[in-house]
Design a protein around this motif. Structure first.
Motif, PDB file in Angstrom:
ATOM      1  N   ALA A 175      38.610  58.883  -5.481  1.00  0.00           N
ATOM      2  CA  ALA A 175      37.513  59.128  -4.548  1.00  0.00           C
ATOM      3  C   ALA A 175      38.045  59.484  -3.174  1.00  0.00           C
ATOM      4  O   ALA A 175      39.068  58.961  -2.728  1.00  0.00           O
ATOM      5  N   VAL A 176      37.323  60.385  -2.501  1.00  0.00           N
ATOM      6  CA  VAL A 176      37.685  60.804  -1.156  1.00  0.00           C
ATOM      7  C   VAL A 176      36.562  60.412  -0.204  1.00  0.00           C
ATOM      8  O   VAL A 176      35.396  60.709  -0.454  1.00  0.00           O
ATOM      9  N   GLY A 177      36.902  59.740   0.874  1.00  0.00           N
ATOM     10  CA  GLY A 177      35.885  59.368   1.850  1.00  0.00           C
ATOM     11  C   GLY A 177      35.205  58.061   1.509  1.00  0.00           C
ATOM     12  O   GLY A 177      35.604  57.311   0.607  1.00  0.00           O
ATOM     13  N   LYS A 178      34.130  57.805   2.232  1.00  0.00           N
ATOM     14  CA  LYS A 178      33.401  56.554   2.109  1.00  0.00           C
ATOM     15  C   LYS A 178      32.656  56.465   0.785  1.00  0.00           C
ATOM     16  O   LYS A 178      32.113  57.447   0.291  1.00  0.00           O
ATOM     17  N   GLY A 179      32.636  55.270   0.208  1.00  0.00           N
ATOM     18  CA  GLY A 179      31.922  55.050  -1.035  1.00  0.00           C
ATOM     19  C   GLY A 179      30.453  54.757  -0.796  1.00  0.00           C
ATOM     20  O   GLY A 179      29.910  55.010   0.274  1.00  0.00           O
ATOM     21  N   PHE A 180      29.797  54.187  -1.797  1.00  0.00           N
ATOM     22  CA  PHE A 180      28.371  53.917  -1.721  1.00  0.00           C
ATOM     23  C   PHE A 180      28.080  52.448  -1.991  1.00  0.00           C
ATOM     24  O   PHE A 180      28.936  51.696  -2.459  1.00  0.00           O
ATOM     25  N   VAL A 181      26.855  52.070  -1.698  1.00  0.00           N
ATOM     26  CA  VAL A 181      26.357  50.725  -1.974  1.00  0.00           C
ATOM     27  C   VAL A 181      25.298  50.845  -3.063  1.00  0.00           C
ATOM     28  O   VAL A 181      24.473  51.763  -3.039  1.00  0.00           O
ATOM     29  N   ILE A 182      25.323  49.896  -4.007  1.00  0.00           N
ATOM     30  CA  ILE A 182      24.292  49.852  -5.045  1.00  0.00           C
ATOM     31  C   ILE A 182      23.338  48.720  -4.715  1.00  0.00           C
ATOM     32  O   ILE A 182      23.719  47.529  -4.709  1.00  0.00           O
ATOM     33  N   ARG A 183      22.104  49.048  -4.428  1.00  0.00           N
ATOM     34  CA  ARG A 183      21.074  48.044  -4.140  1.00  0.00           C
ATOM     35  C   ARG A 183      20.504  47.516  -5.454  1.00  0.00           C
ATOM     36  O   ARG A 183      20.234  48.289  -6.381  1.00  0.00           O
ATOM     37  N   THR A 184      20.314  46.210  -5.529  1.00  0.00           N
ATOM     38  CA  THR A 184      19.707  45.588  -6.710  1.00  0.00           C
ATOM     39  C   THR A 184      18.715  44.528  -6.247  1.00  0.00           C
ATOM     40  O   THR A 184      18.731  44.120  -5.079  1.00  0.00           O
ATOM     41  N   PRO A 185      17.849  44.025  -7.126  1.00  0.00           N
ATOM     42  CA  PRO A 185      16.897  42.969  -6.735  1.00  0.00           C
ATOM     43  C   PRO A 185      17.580  41.695  -6.247  1.00  0.00           C
ATOM     44  O   PRO A 185      16.998  40.935  -5.469  1.00  0.00           O
ATOM     45  N   ALA A 186      18.834  41.468  -6.685  1.00  0.00           N
ATOM     46  CA  ALA A 186      19.526  40.244  -6.312  1.00  0.00           C
ATOM     47  C   ALA A 186      20.462  40.420  -5.119  1.00  0.00           C
ATOM     48  O   ALA A 186      21.031  39.446  -4.633  1.00  0.00           O
ATOM     49  N   GLY A 187      20.614  41.649  -4.629  1.00  0.00           N
ATOM     50  CA  GLY A 187      21.501  41.890  -3.499  1.00  0.00           C
ATOM     51  C   GLY A 187      22.274  43.180  -3.646  1.00  0.00           C
ATOM     52  O   GLY A 187      22.266  43.823  -4.711  1.00  0.00           O
ATOM     53  N   ASP A 188      22.956  43.582  -2.573  1.00  0.00           N
ATOM     54  CA  ASP A 188      23.720  44.825  -2.556  1.00  0.00           C
ATOM     55  C   ASP A 188      25.118  44.614  -3.121  1.00  0.00           C
ATOM     56  O   ASP A 188      25.739  43.566  -2.916  1.00  0.00           O
ATOM     57  N   VAL A 189      25.615  45.658  -3.816  1.00  0.00           N
ATOM     58  CA  VAL A 189      26.947  45.621  -4.425  1.00  0.00           C
ATOM     59  C   VAL A 189      27.832  46.641  -3.710  1.00  0.00           C
ATOM     60  O   VAL A 189      27.496  47.819  -3.630  1.00  0.00           O
ATOM     61  N   ARG A 190      28.967  46.144  -3.194  1.00  0.00           N
ATOM     62  CA  ARG A 190      29.951  47.006  -2.529  1.00  0.00           C
ATOM     63  C   ARG A 190      31.297  46.843  -3.228  1.00  0.00           C
ATOM     64  O   ARG A 190      31.684  45.727  -3.585  1.00  0.00           O
ATOM     65  N   HIS A 191      32.005  47.970  -3.386  1.00  0.00           N
ATOM     66  CA  HIS A 191      33.275  47.892  -4.101  1.00  0.00           C
ATOM     67  C   HIS A 191      34.418  48.414  -3.248  1.00  0.00           C
ATOM     68  O   HIS A 191      34.232  49.212  -2.333  1.00  0.00           O
ATOM     69  N   ILE A 192      35.641  47.952  -3.594  1.00  0.00           N
ATOM     70  CA  ILE A 192      36.852  48.369  -2.898  1.00  0.00           C
ATOM     71  C   ILE A 192      37.865  48.782  -3.957  1.00  0.00           C
ATOM     72  O   ILE A 192      38.470  47.927  -4.624  1.00  0.00           O
ATOM     73  N   GLY A 193      38.041  50.104  -4.138  1.00  0.00           N
ATOM     74  CA  GLY A 193      39.052  50.620  -5.056  1.00  0.00           C
ATOM     75  C   GLY A 193      39.008  49.980  -6.423  1.00  0.00           C
ATOM     76  O   GLY A 193      39.908  49.222  -6.790  1.00  0.00           O
ATOM     77  N   THR A 194      37.988  50.270  -7.197  1.00  0.00           N
ATOM     78  CA  THR A 194      37.744  49.435  -8.371  1.00  0.00           C
ATOM     79  C   THR A 194      37.123  50.167  -9.554  1.00  0.00           C
ATOM     80  O   THR A 194      36.680  51.309  -9.446  1.00  0.00           O
ATOM     81  N   GLN A 195      37.099  49.449 -10.663  1.00  0.00           N
ATOM     82  CA  GLN A 195      36.302  49.778 -11.846  1.00  0.00           C
ATOM     83  C   GLN A 195      35.446  48.547 -12.135  1.00  0.00           C
ATOM     84  O   GLN A 195      35.972  47.425 -12.236  1.00  0.00           O
ATOM     85  N   TYR A 196      34.157  48.761 -12.283  1.00  0.00           N
ATOM     86  CA  TYR A 196      33.302  47.605 -12.543  1.00  0.00           C
ATOM     87  C   TYR A 196      31.996  48.037 -13.216  1.00  0.00           C
ATOM     88  O   TYR A 196      31.619  49.217 -13.194  1.00  0.00           O
ATOM     89  N   LEU A 197      31.339  47.050 -13.775  1.00  0.00           N
ATOM     90  CA  LEU A 197      30.004  47.210 -14.344  1.00  0.00           C
ATOM     91  C   LEU A 197      29.006  46.451 -13.479  1.00  0.00           C
ATOM     92  O   LEU A 197      29.299  45.335 -13.032  1.00  0.00           O
ATOM     93  N   ALA A 198      27.835  47.048 -13.269  1.00  0.00           N
ATOM     94  CA  ALA A 198      26.728  46.342 -12.624  1.00  0.00           C
ATOM     95  C   ALA A 198      25.542  46.409 -13.575  1.00  0.00           C
ATOM     96  O   ALA A 198      25.155  47.505 -14.017  1.00  0.00           O
ATOM     97  N   ASP A 199      24.984  45.243 -13.873  1.00  0.00           N
ATOM     98  CA  ASP A 199      23.878  45.180 -14.831  1.00  0.00           C
ATOM     99  C   ASP A 199      22.713  44.421 -14.200  1.00  0.00           C
ATOM    100  O   ASP A 199      22.905  43.328 -13.649  1.00  0.00           O
ATOM    101  N   VAL A 200      21.518  45.004 -14.293  1.00  0.00           N
ATOM    102  CA  VAL A 200      20.304  44.339 -13.820  1.00  0.00           C
ATOM    103  C   VAL A 200      19.383  44.121 -15.008  1.00  0.00           C
ATOM    104  O   VAL A 200      19.000  45.080 -15.695  1.00  0.00           O
ATOM    105  N   ASN A 201      19.028  42.852 -15.234  1.00  0.00           N
ATOM    106  CA  ASN A 201      18.152  42.504 -16.340  1.00  0.00           C
ATOM    107  C   ASN A 201      17.164  41.439 -15.856  1.00  0.00           C
ATOM    108  O   ASN A 201      17.574  40.314 -15.539  1.00  0.00           O
ATOM    109  N   LYS A 202      15.893  41.831 -15.754  1.00  0.00           N
ATOM    110  CA  LYS A 202      14.833  40.938 -15.288  1.00  0.00           C
ATOM    111  C   LYS A 202      15.159  40.340 -13.912  1.00  0.00           C
ATOM    112  O   LYS A 202      14.928  39.155 -13.655  1.00  0.00           O
ATOM    113  N   GLY A 203      15.713  41.179 -13.051  1.00  0.00           N
ATOM    114  CA  GLY A 203      15.994  40.755 -11.692  1.00  0.00           C
ATOM    115  C   GLY A 203      17.313  40.048 -11.478  1.00  0.00           C
ATOM    116  O   GLY A 203      17.717  39.803 -10.342  1.00  0.00           O
ATOM    117  N   THR A 204      18.021  39.726 -12.560  1.00  0.00           N
ATOM    118  CA  THR A 204      19.319  39.059 -12.442  1.00  0.00           C
ATOM    119  C   THR A 204      20.440  40.091 -12.483  1.00  0.00           C
ATOM    120  O   THR A 204      20.457  40.966 -13.359  1.00  0.00           O
TER     121      THR A 204
END
Length: 333
Positions: A175-204
């Motif tokens: 990636a080049v430049g600034k990344g993004f934030v993923i908004r979810t019902p439980a809070g915002d997700v921010r990453h630093i040089g990573t591989q990850y999964l984000a799952d939202v199920n019934k607000g969790t």
């Protein structure tokens, strides 16, 4: 005289025609009025005619003016709105689709969806996968975003996404430049040089980190950790593997890779990253052989399957043992 007296249905002529003809034969020529009187009458009539035509012109001009003012008013209403509209911002391109990818507008009150058939994705769109579809995106800065089945992801801007339901996988390598934030019902997700999964199920929200670190509100999850956060703020943690069933669906929509000029070493490392495994070589000679082997072609297969087929065309072979890809030199027959 009645209408019946005027017209003769048998002859098609007026009966009074003969009487009129006789009257005109005996009538004297009407004398012309004095020249000065005729001139005065003509002048008066001409003046009336000019006044009448002037009034008609004024009415037409007034009508044209009213019409023009209406057009101008409409233009003044529309033009500021049109000038305020900015070109749609391209946020990502679609790398792969397994099944159908559906779209709808973020603010569409009808919630109407259409099937995606293009290449580019824009701010203001909501991406939807159903029970039988997945999708892989390339974000504008080079990050890979993949949507699992039954996922709804809204694209707000180059720095903000919203995961409303389902699961996304993020790989920020390259990636080049600034990344993004993923908004979810439980809070915002921010990453630093990573591989990850984000799952939202019934607000969790559940975040699983394969590599790097991810911050969710005030909590941080590192490699090999899974963080769960509900809307009440309750936090849970687990240890996870970086490979296996949790991650396997991401391989189905991994980005296409072009092999032309790529070494076997680079290809094996790519496959290892896509499957969450490490690479080991039987010895230094095997590693040197992999570094000197140049590949050709384009891979559109799942990484594990591509690894199996591509290495068959070389002097290398491999086996996968749990979280490790073990590469060796193919025995000479």
């Amino acid at each position: 005289m009645s209408k019946q007296d005027k017209f003769d249905t048998t002859g098609g002529a007026y009966r009074g025609d003969e009487a009129l003809e006789s009257l005109f034969r005996h009538a004297d020529v009407r004398p012309r009025p004095p020249a000065d009187l005729e001139h005065e009458v003509r002048g008066t009539l001409h003046g009336e005619w000019r006044a009448m035509t002037a009034r008609i012109r004024r009415r037409r001009i007034a009508a044209w003016g009213l019409a023009a003012s209406v057009v101008l008013a409409v233009a003044l209403v529309l033009l500021p709105q049109r000038s305020a509209e900015l070109p749609a911002q391209v946020l990502a391109s679609v790398a792969r689709i397994d099944g159908e990818l559906l779209l709808r507008g973020i603010d569409d009150p009808r919630n109407a969806t259409v099937q995606f058939t293009g290449k580019s994705l824009f701010a203001g769109q909501v991406l939807i996968t159903d029970d039988h579809s997945r999708a892989g995106l390339t974000w504008h800065n080079g990050e890979s975003i993949r949507l699992d089945q039954r996922t709804e992801l809204a694209l707000y801007s180059d720095g903000m996404l919203e995961l409303r339901n389902g699961t996304v996988y993020v790989d920020s390598q390259g990636a080049v430049g600034k990344g993004f934030v993923i908004r979810t019902p439980a809070g915002d997700v921010r990453h630093i040089g990573t591989q990850y999964l984000a799952d939202v199920n019934k607000g969790t929200l559940t975040v699983s980190v394969r590599e790097g670190r991810v911050k969710v509100v005030d909590e941080v999850a590192a490699q090999g950790q899974q963080l769960t956060l509900d809307q009440r703020g309750q936090v849970g943690r687990n240890e996870i593997e970086s490979y296996g069933p949790l991650w396997s669906w991401t391989e189905l929509v991994a980005p296409q890779i072009t092999l032309d000029g790529m070494t076997a070493l680079a290809f094996v490392e790519w496959a290892a990253r896509q499957t969450g495994r490490e690479v080991s070589f039987a010895d230094d000679q095997t590693r040197e052989l992999a570094a000197g082997t140049i590949l050709r072609g384009t891979v559109q297969l799942e990484p594990a399957r591509a690894l199996e087929l591509i290495l068959q065309t070389s002097d290398l072979e491999h086996v996968i043992v749990n979280g490790e890809i073990q590469v060796s030199t193919r025995p000479r027959s």
